[in-house]
Design an enzyme around this catalytic site. Structure first.
Site, PDB file in Angstrom:
ATOM      1  N   TRP A 347      -0.527  -5.118  72.567  1.00  0.00           N
ATOM      2  CA  TRP A 347      -1.945  -5.017  72.222  1.00  0.00           C
ATOM      3  C   TRP A 347      -2.157  -5.032  70.712  1.00  0.00           C
ATOM      4  O   TRP A 347      -3.260  -4.776  70.240  1.00  0.00           O
ATOM      5  CB  TRP A 347      -2.552  -3.734  72.809  1.00  0.00           C
ATOM      6  CG  TRP A 347      -2.079  -2.438  72.173  1.00  0.00           C
ATOM      7  CD1 TRP A 347      -0.867  -2.191  71.608  1.00  0.00           C
ATOM      8  CD2 TRP A 347      -2.825  -1.225  72.054  1.00  0.00           C
ATOM      9  NE1 TRP A 347      -0.795  -0.896  71.137  1.00  0.00           N
ATOM     10  CE2 TRP A 347      -1.987  -0.281  71.402  1.00  0.00           C
ATOM     11  CE3 TRP A 347      -4.109  -0.835  72.419  1.00  0.00           C
ATOM     12  CZ2 TRP A 347      -2.401   1.019  71.120  1.00  0.00           C
ATOM     13  CZ3 TRP A 347      -4.509   0.465  72.142  1.00  0.00           C
ATOM     14  CH2 TRP A 347      -3.664   1.376  71.499  1.00  0.00           C
ATOM     15  N   ASP A 348      -1.092  -5.362  69.965  1.00  0.00           N
ATOM     16  CA  ASP A 348      -1.169  -5.239  68.512  1.00  0.00           C
ATOM     17  C   ASP A 348      -2.202  -6.154  67.878  1.00  0.00           C
ATOM     18  O   ASP A 348      -2.611  -5.929  66.737  1.00  0.00           O
ATOM     19  CB  ASP A 348       0.218  -5.501  67.900  1.00  0.00           C
ATOM     20  CG  ASP A 348       1.223  -4.451  68.335  1.00  0.00           C
ATOM     21  OD1 ASP A 348       1.610  -3.613  67.513  1.00  0.00           O
ATOM     22  OD2 ASP A 348       1.602  -4.458  69.518  1.00  0.00           O
ATOM     23  N   GLU A 486       1.741   6.885  75.604  1.00  0.00           N
ATOM     24  CA  GLU A 486       3.027   6.398  76.110  1.00  0.00           C
ATOM     25  C   GLU A 486       4.019   7.497  76.482  1.00  0.00           C
ATOM     26  O   GLU A 486       4.899   7.271  77.302  1.00  0.00           O
ATOM     27  CB  GLU A 486       3.696   5.426  75.136  1.00  0.00           C
ATOM     28  CG  GLU A 486       2.969   4.098  75.012  1.00  0.00           C
ATOM     29  CD  GLU A 486       3.755   3.078  74.211  1.00  0.00           C
ATOM     30  OE1 GLU A 486       4.559   3.485  73.338  1.00  0.00           O
ATOM     31  OE2 GLU A 486       3.579   1.877  74.460  1.00  0.00           O
ATOM     32  N   LYS A 606       2.845  10.886  71.546  1.00  0.00           N
ATOM     33  CA  LYS A 606       3.630  10.053  70.646  1.00  0.00           C
ATOM     34  C   LYS A 606       2.761   9.524  69.512  1.00  0.00           C
ATOM     35  O   LYS A 606       3.184   9.442  68.358  1.00  0.00           O
ATOM     36  CB  LYS A 606       4.223   8.883  71.434  1.00  0.00           C
ATOM     37  CG  LYS A 606       4.932   7.834  70.589  1.00  0.00           C
ATOM     38  CD  LYS A 606       5.374   6.667  71.464  1.00  0.00           C
ATOM     39  CE  LYS A 606       5.999   5.557  70.634  1.00  0.00           C
ATOM     40  NZ  LYS A 606       6.371   4.388  71.462  1.00  0.00           N
ATOM     41  N   GLN A 607       1.525   9.141  69.865  1.00  0.00           N
ATOM     42  CA  GLN A 607       0.643   8.504  68.898  1.00  0.00           C
ATOM     43  C   GLN A 607      -0.789   8.731  69.341  1.00  0.00           C
ATOM     44  O   GLN A 607      -1.051   9.332  70.375  1.00  0.00           O
ATOM     45  CB  GLN A 607       0.942   7.007  68.829  1.00  0.00           C
ATOM     46  CG  GLN A 607       0.844   6.298  70.175  1.00  0.00           C
ATOM     47  CD  GLN A 607       1.384   4.886  70.127  1.00  0.00           C
ATOM     48  OE1 GLN A 607       1.291   4.192  69.124  1.00  0.00           O
ATOM     49  NE2 GLN A 607       1.985   4.456  71.222  1.00  0.00           N
TER      50      GLN A 607
END
Length: 798
Positions: A347-348, A486, A606-607
């Site tokens: 999805w970057d 994630e 994680k983010q």
């Protein structure tokens, strides 16, 4: 680090993989890592070359299972050029004394220069200057110039220039147990004119690949050709005199069967290298192409951030240049700089396209077209899962099937574990978001009403069909997914993967459905009739969509938005204890798994997950979207939410610091710079501990550029106007950039001393409407306005 240079002093084997990634040269079609040409691949060196979209599939035996993976292919190595005195050993920095060593990347001109001084076993010195180019004007060409100067001696010098197709994929240690032999049917050769060539093909995708190399010296040479099973070399023996330089130029052409308008890659490569001009002539056109790129992507930031941002922009342009607009490729998450993530498309683009939209919209359009070409496959994915619409894969490659691995290795424990990240269905919302933002920035209604509408409607249809109605809540729910975090793939003790009501997923899905309805509402009647007939969408289905978009469930706990239903019931982690024990806990999931525990038990991310909403949407947009869902998202609730997750995130992704810096710039400004700094340093300092050597993080790099372009000036391209709402960040308070906006090729923005200056280049276009607070004005081409950011002052003419 200079304003336009990136330099390394001294040779450091431990840092070589990192340097190779950051010194990669590319042009949007191909890229080559900054490896030492005189060294073969080993634990220190990895000379990888990659062509955009060149994938191959292999089957591996992993943990007792057959697993197939599609990878970007490491192509034949065009770099090899080595030399020696007499018949001694070939010089390398690992086997010989290196008295001087400097590596310099010229960002302005796209050229990598190495200067060094070797000593052989007898103390004879050879000074070396080497220039490398991956041509930006002709995307099929690469150049290597090597200048060799004997110091204190005269005699014989041998130079070997080769092409080597005996390569495999081996850049990522975690993949070492996986099949890696992607090339087959290798055939090397040399023409009567002395041009070396090699051809091969990929084992399953059957892509034919050919390289041709012309090697020339400016001194008389005895030349011998050496043919191996997978390589061809031209050995030049020249006589050299003390202090006199011998120059060897290697010109290489690469073609594959994916290229348009060719019949045979070998013929195309030989023809191109034969027609290519000399080194100086090719440099001239290469420099001119880079000059045009920098004009189109002008971005200048004062202070320490400026040079780093220029490095980030350099690498973005090397992966996604105007040449990319001619290709069927997506946004590779790790660039064309290495083999991490197998070269897949995630999805970057969500972090990349907003920048490209306002500089190279033709590239954005091509990247969105890559997604449209795989819309049919996304519909197959949805059908196979039992739903209508389009379900795009979390990881995409050549044909749009799901490429996410089913097993992943935890290097800390050595165990292969199930991978459920394919449940990140929110990738479809990212694609829809990019379609909408592209149309806002460019005014390309042709795309929005055609391919864009196709994607928006089918993604919206999937969300509306996938959502289930809960009578008790009187809300729709999206169950069994994984969010951007994630870490959390399942509930503690659950036998099945997936989580319910991920807030980011649900809010984004609501937004997508609303935009799909907007597009249908604004379509001209003939187009609306065509698309409804083609898709079978009727009024009843559209009413259902609208209902879902207004009643998707968003969970809350303790006065904050919950990451997912049940998140507030998870245990709190001993963050202080784990940091004291392990230091770096970015990959907390691996640490806990190695301990026999699971991150699924804890409130630990994680983010950015929930906070991604603050990245995608302005405060006003976010409030409006929550109002659509029946919630009043006031500033206090959002700030509590920001603080809650800020304290519970390990930042195991380079994207995390970017998103947190972006959100904090508008919510907790005093804390923003810490995260912006980490986002800037993500790759250049390799903050993730070894990951940059496997490829740069393209989304994070592009996101830092967009931080200056959109976040800090509060730039929106909405309702046919440029809207500004600047936020002061002391460390990045003076900057300027140039935009392409709806036909205007030169809209320049400058922020300095509490003033915003906007100028529109002279052109035969309509005026540009600009909003800043209560101030609105239409700037005609050729006009400049300087606007004070202090409410007491008024705009003044430029």
């Amino acid at each position: 680090m200079g304003e336009w240079t990136w330099e390394y002093e001294g040779y450091d084997p431990a840092q070589e993989k990192l340097r190779e990634s950051l010194c990669t040269l590319g042009n949007g079609y191909l890229a080559t890592r900054g490896a030492v040409p005189e060294c073969a691949r080993d634990r220190v060196h990895y000379p990888g070359t990659y062509a955009a979209g060149c994938y191959n599939r292999l089957v591996s035996d992993v943990a007792g299972r057959h697993v197939d993976n599609e990878d970007v292919v490491n192509l034949p190595n065009w770099l090899p050029l080595r030399f020696r005195t007499g018949t001694g050993h070939w010089f390398t920095p690992d086997t010989h004394t290196v008295e001087e060593y400097r590596q310099s990347l010229d960002l302005r001109r796209g050229i990598l220069e190495r200067t060094l001084r070797y000593l052989d076993a007898d103390g004879r010195a050879v000074r070396v200057r080497q220039l490398r180019v991956v041509h930006m004007a002709d995307p099929h060409l690469a150049l290597l110039r090597t200048e060799l100067t004997p110091e204190g001696w005269s005699g014989a010098l041998e130079i070997e220039s080769a092409l080597d197709a005996g390569v495999t994929n081996g850049n990522v240690d975690r993949y070492k147990d996986l099949a890696s032999q992607h090339l087959t049917h290798v055939q090397p050769g040399v023409t009567e004119e002395g041009v070396a060539w090699v051809r091969c093909r990929t084992t399953t995708s059957d892509i034919r690949i050919a390289l041709a190399a012309r090697t020339e010296a400016d001194a008389p040479a005895e030349i011998v050709t050496e043919l191996g099973d997978t390589s061809v070399a031209r050995l030049l023996r020249v006589s050299v005199a003390d202090g006199h330089t011998v120059t060897v130029d290697k010109t290489v052409a690469l073609h594959t069967s994916r290229d348009p308008a060719i019949s045979d890659p070998v013929h195309a490569a030989l023809d191109r290298v034969g027609r290519a001009g000399g080194f100086e002539t090719l440099l001239e056109s290469h420099f001119a192409a880079w000059e045009q790129l920098w004009r189109g992507a002008e971005l200048d930031v004062a202070g320490e951030a400026g040079p780093v941002l220029r490095v980030h922009l350099f690498h973005l342009l090397q992966v996604l240049s105007p040449h990319t607009a001619e290709l069927d490729v997506g946004v590779p998450a790790r660039g064309l700089h290495g083999e991490a993530y197998r070269g897949h498309v995630f999805w970057d683009e969500l972090f990349v396209l907003p920048f490209l939209n306002l500089h190279f919209p033709e590239v954005s359009r091509a990247l969105l077209t890559y997604r449209h070409r795989r819309l049919e496959r996304a519909r197959f994915n949805a059908t196979d899962a039992g739903y209508r619409g389009a379900l795009y894969p979390w990881q995409s490659g050549s044909d749009g099937r799901e490429e996410t691995q089913r097993l992943h290795l935890n290097p800390r424990s050595g165990r292969w574990l199930p991978d459920h990240s394919h449940l990140q269905y929110h990738v479809g919302s990212a694609i829809a978001y990019n379609v909408w933002r592209y149309a806002e920035a460019t005014g390309d209604t042709g795309f929005l009403h055609g391919k864009g509408a196709d994607m928006l409607l089918q993604i919206a249809r999937f969300w509306a069909d996938y959502a289930t109605y809960d009578k008790e809540l009187e809300r729709y729910r999206i169950r069994g997914v994984v969010g951007p975090d994630e870490y959390h793939e399942a509930y503690p003790g659950a036998t099945r993967p997936g989580l319910d009501d991920n807030a980011y997923t649900n809010v984004a899905a609501s937004w997508v459905i609303a935009r799909a309805l907007d597009v249908l509402g604004e379509l001209p009647e003939p187009l609306r009739r065509d698309i409804t007939e083609r898709t079978g969408v009727d009024d009843a289905e559209l009413e259902h969509w609208d209902d879902v978009s207004r009643r998707l469930h968003v969970p809350f706990h303790s006065g904050v938005i919950s990451q997912f239903s049940g998140y507030g019931e998870l245990e709190e982690l001993d963050w202080r204890g784990y940091r004291a024990q392990y230091g770096d806990i970015r990959r907390l999931d691996r640490i806990l798994e190695a301990e026999g525990d699971t991150v699924n038990r804890y409130q630990a991310s994680k983010q950015a997950d929930v906070l991604m909403l603050g990245y995608l949407f302005t405060p006003g947009e976010l409030r409006a979207q929550f109002q659509r869902l029946g919630h009043d998202l006031d500033d206090e609730t959002w700030l509590r939410t920001v603080d809650h997750y800020l304290a519970r995130t390990s930042h195991g992704s380079t994207l995390s610091s970017l998103v947190h810096g972006w959100v904090l710039a508008r919510a907790r400004r005093a804390q923003a710079w810490e995260f912006v700094q980490e986002a800037l340093a993500g790759d250049i300092a390799d903050v993730q501990g070894g990951t940059t050597g496997e490829g740069i993080h393209l989304g994070a790099m592009a996101g830092t550029l967009d931080m200056v372009q959109r976040c800090l000036p509060g730039l929106e391209t909405r309702s046919g106007a440029l809207r500004f709402d600047p936020v002061p960040l002391p460390q990045m308070s003076r900057y300027r950039f140039c935009l392409r906006y709806r036909g205007h090729w030169g809209v320049r923005i400058r922020l300095r001393q509490d003033q915003l200056e906007i100028s529109v280049a002279a052109a035969a276009e309509e005026p540009v409407t600009v909003h800043l607070g209560e101030w609105t004005e239409s700037l005609a081409p050729g006009e400049t306005r300087t606007v004070s950011l202090r409410e007491s002052e008024v705009p003044v003419p430029g």
